[in-house]
Scaffold this motif. Structure first.
Motif, PDB file in Angstrom:
ATOM      1  N   SER A  33      35.362  42.659  43.494  1.00  0.00           N
ATOM      2  CA  SER A  33      35.880  43.426  42.360  1.00  0.00           C
ATOM      3  C   SER A  33      34.757  44.206  41.688  1.00  0.00           C
ATOM      4  O   SER A  33      33.635  43.703  41.544  1.00  0.00           O
ATOM      5  N   SER A  34      35.057  45.421  41.275  1.00  0.00           N
ATOM      6  CA  SER A  34      34.062  46.248  40.597  1.00  0.00           C
ATOM      7  C   SER A  34      33.646  45.649  39.261  1.00  0.00           C
ATOM      8  O   SER A  34      32.609  46.012  38.713  1.00  0.00           O
ATOM      9  N   SER A  35      34.436  44.724  38.733  1.00  0.00           N
ATOM     10  CA  SER A  35      34.101  44.096  37.453  1.00  0.00           C
ATOM     11  C   SER A  35      33.087  42.972  37.599  1.00  0.00           C
ATOM     12  O   SER A  35      32.470  42.544  36.620  1.00  0.00           O
ATOM     13  N   THR A  36      32.890  42.470  38.828  1.00  0.00           N
ATOM     14  CA  THR A  36      31.988  41.333  39.021  1.00  0.00           C
ATOM     15  C   THR A  36      30.882  41.588  40.049  1.00  0.00           C
ATOM     16  O   THR A  36      29.885  40.878  40.066  1.00  0.00           O
ATOM     17  N   VAL A  37      31.066  42.587  40.915  1.00  0.00           N
ATOM     18  CA  VAL A  37      30.094  42.865  41.978  1.00  0.00           C
ATOM     19  C   VAL A  37      29.669  44.329  41.890  1.00  0.00           C
ATOM     20  O   VAL A  37      30.522  45.208  41.716  1.00  0.00           O
ATOM     21  N   PRO A  38      28.358  44.618  42.018  1.00  0.00           N
ATOM     22  CA  PRO A  38      27.922  46.022  42.024  1.00  0.00           C
ATOM     23  C   PRO A  38      28.437  46.750  43.271  1.00  0.00           C
ATOM     24  O   PRO A  38      28.007  46.453  44.390  1.00  0.00           O
ATOM     25  N   ILE A  39      29.375  47.657  43.074  1.00  0.00           N
ATOM     26  CA  ILE A  39      29.922  48.461  44.177  1.00  0.00           C
ATOM     27  C   ILE A  39      29.700  49.925  43.821  1.00  0.00           C
ATOM     28  O   ILE A  39      30.101  50.382  42.752  1.00  0.00           O
ATOM     29  N   TYR A  40      29.071  50.645  44.734  1.00  0.00           N
ATOM     30  CA  TYR A  40      28.679  52.017  44.440  1.00  0.00           C
ATOM     31  C   TYR A  40      29.400  53.001  45.364  1.00  0.00           C
ATOM     32  O   TYR A  40      29.723  52.703  46.507  1.00  0.00           O
ATOM     33  N   ALA A  41      29.584  54.203  44.837  1.00  0.00           N
ATOM     34  CA  ALA A  41      30.008  55.353  45.649  1.00  0.00           C
ATOM     35  C   ALA A  41      31.205  55.064  46.546  1.00  0.00           C
ATOM     36  O   ALA A  41      31.181  55.339  47.749  1.00  0.00           O
TER      37      ALA A  41
END
Length: 366
Positions: A33-41
């Motif tokens: 989830s973008s709320s808990t894991v750094p996910i880019y681009a």
């Protein structure tokens, strides 16, 4: 395929004024989830032109420096061929991609934490690997298409298949082994006037151009950030003729002079009278009746006509916006506002923002 229609106001209420974009990526049984894991681009590219759709993203924060290894959750998930789905939106989310991982890269840098770059492709990508010869015999064309697309479902790279009516051609279908299933289906789609597309795990081979009910209206200054439109007479014609031979080898033919798809307004031949004299001819070995000649000629004519109008635009991130449907543009001049067929959509998440960009086409203009 979503056949509904939406208003910008109801989508704005649904997504709480499009505030706080968020998304989830599910790889195999692991969810990031973008709320808990750094996910880019994160980018999701969807196409209605028969080409496979795909997605790409980067995941950070998953490297264990102390033990010099990637975290267990990522190690379990990161497998070629693993199922991949993307849910995107805001507080509420909607699936915008379903496919599988076809490529990933582990990146290590001296002055930055390690990241993983992942790309995925939808079920149409799997068809590119299928090269078995297929002789359909007396099978109806729809059954042949359904059989090929069904292989993606059996392999776990799609959820279901939708095939429209393919009545009207009687010649048996044969697929040679040197032609992969994807190229074969693209040729059939052009022949039958169909669209080949994958959306949210559904493989679709159907007539999408004649359903002109818009999925959404975007108004300049209200959700619509930008829009451009190009109109060109390049390659436009006034007539298309198909010739063939019937079951007794007698020559048959049909000519069409009008366009039956492509939005509102006038076609190129209606706008430029000189095009009435421009004719394109085709000798075709698959037609057996005059009606088959006419249907094929109309499909060819429409395909060429759809190259007259091309446009692209950007808007606030809207998960409901998909290719294969018509989009209404409003709030601009009368020659630009109107209906357009959406040929591709890109959902992009960068620096905490969510933007949807799209390309459109049309066979008619004001």
């Amino acid at each position: 395929m979503d056949k509904g229609s939406y208003t910008f106001d109801e989508l704005e209420r649904k997504y709480d004024n499009f505030f706080a974009p968020a998304f989830e990526i599910k790889v195999g049984n692991q969810t990031f989830s973008s709320s808990t894991v750094p996910i880019y681009a994160l980018e999701v590219d969807l196409n209605a032109d028969g080409n496979a759709s795909g997605c790409s993203f980067q995941i950070g924060g998953q490297y264990d420096w102390e033990n010099s290894q990637w975290k267990t959750e990522l190690k379990k998930a990161l497998k070629l061929g693993a199922k991949l789905s993307v849910q995107a939106g805001y507080v509420k989310k909607k699936e915008i991609f379903y496919g599988y991982i076809d490529d990933y890269t582990l990146e290590y840098q001296q002055n930055a934490p390690p990241v993983v770059s992942v790309s995925g492709i939808d079920g149409l990508g799997y068809l590119m690997s299928l090269r078995d010869k297929l002789a359909a015999g007396q099978k109806k064309p729809a059954a042949v298409v359904r059989e090929l697309l069904g292989k993606c479902v059996s392999a776990g790279f799609a959820k279901k298949v939708t095939v429209g009516s393919l009545d009207g051609f009687s010649t048996p279908i044969v697929k040679e082994s040197k032609v992969d299933a994807w190229k074969f289906l693209k040729k059939l789609a052009e022949r039958y006037g169909m669209s080949l597309i994958a959306l949210d795990g559904e493989l679709i081979f159907d007539d999408l151009l004649t359903n002109t009910k818009p999925i959404l209206t975007l108004t300049a200054g209200v959700g619509l950030h930008s829009f451009s439109k190009r109109v060109s007479l390049a390659h436009q014609i006034g007539q298309y003729e198909v010739r063939g031979r019937d079951a007794n080898q007698k020559q048959i033919r049909a000519v069409v002079t009008s366009v039956t798809v492509g939005g509102s307004g006038k076609s190129a031949v209606q706008l430029v009278s000189g095009l009435k004299q421009v004719i394109q001819r085709e000798e075709n070995e698959y037609v057996r009746t005059v009606e088959e000649c006419k249907r094929l000629a109309q499909n060819r004519m429409n395909h060429i006509a759809l190259q007259m109008v091309a446009g692209n635009g950007t808007c606030v991130g809207i998960p409901e916006l998909i290719p294969g449907r018509y989009l209404e543009i409003d709030g601009l001049d009368s020659g630009t506002s109107g209906l357009y067929f959406v040929s591709s959509v890109k959902h992009s998440f960068h620096d905490g923002g969510y933007v949807t960009s799209f390309t459109v086409k049309g066979a008619k203009t004001e």
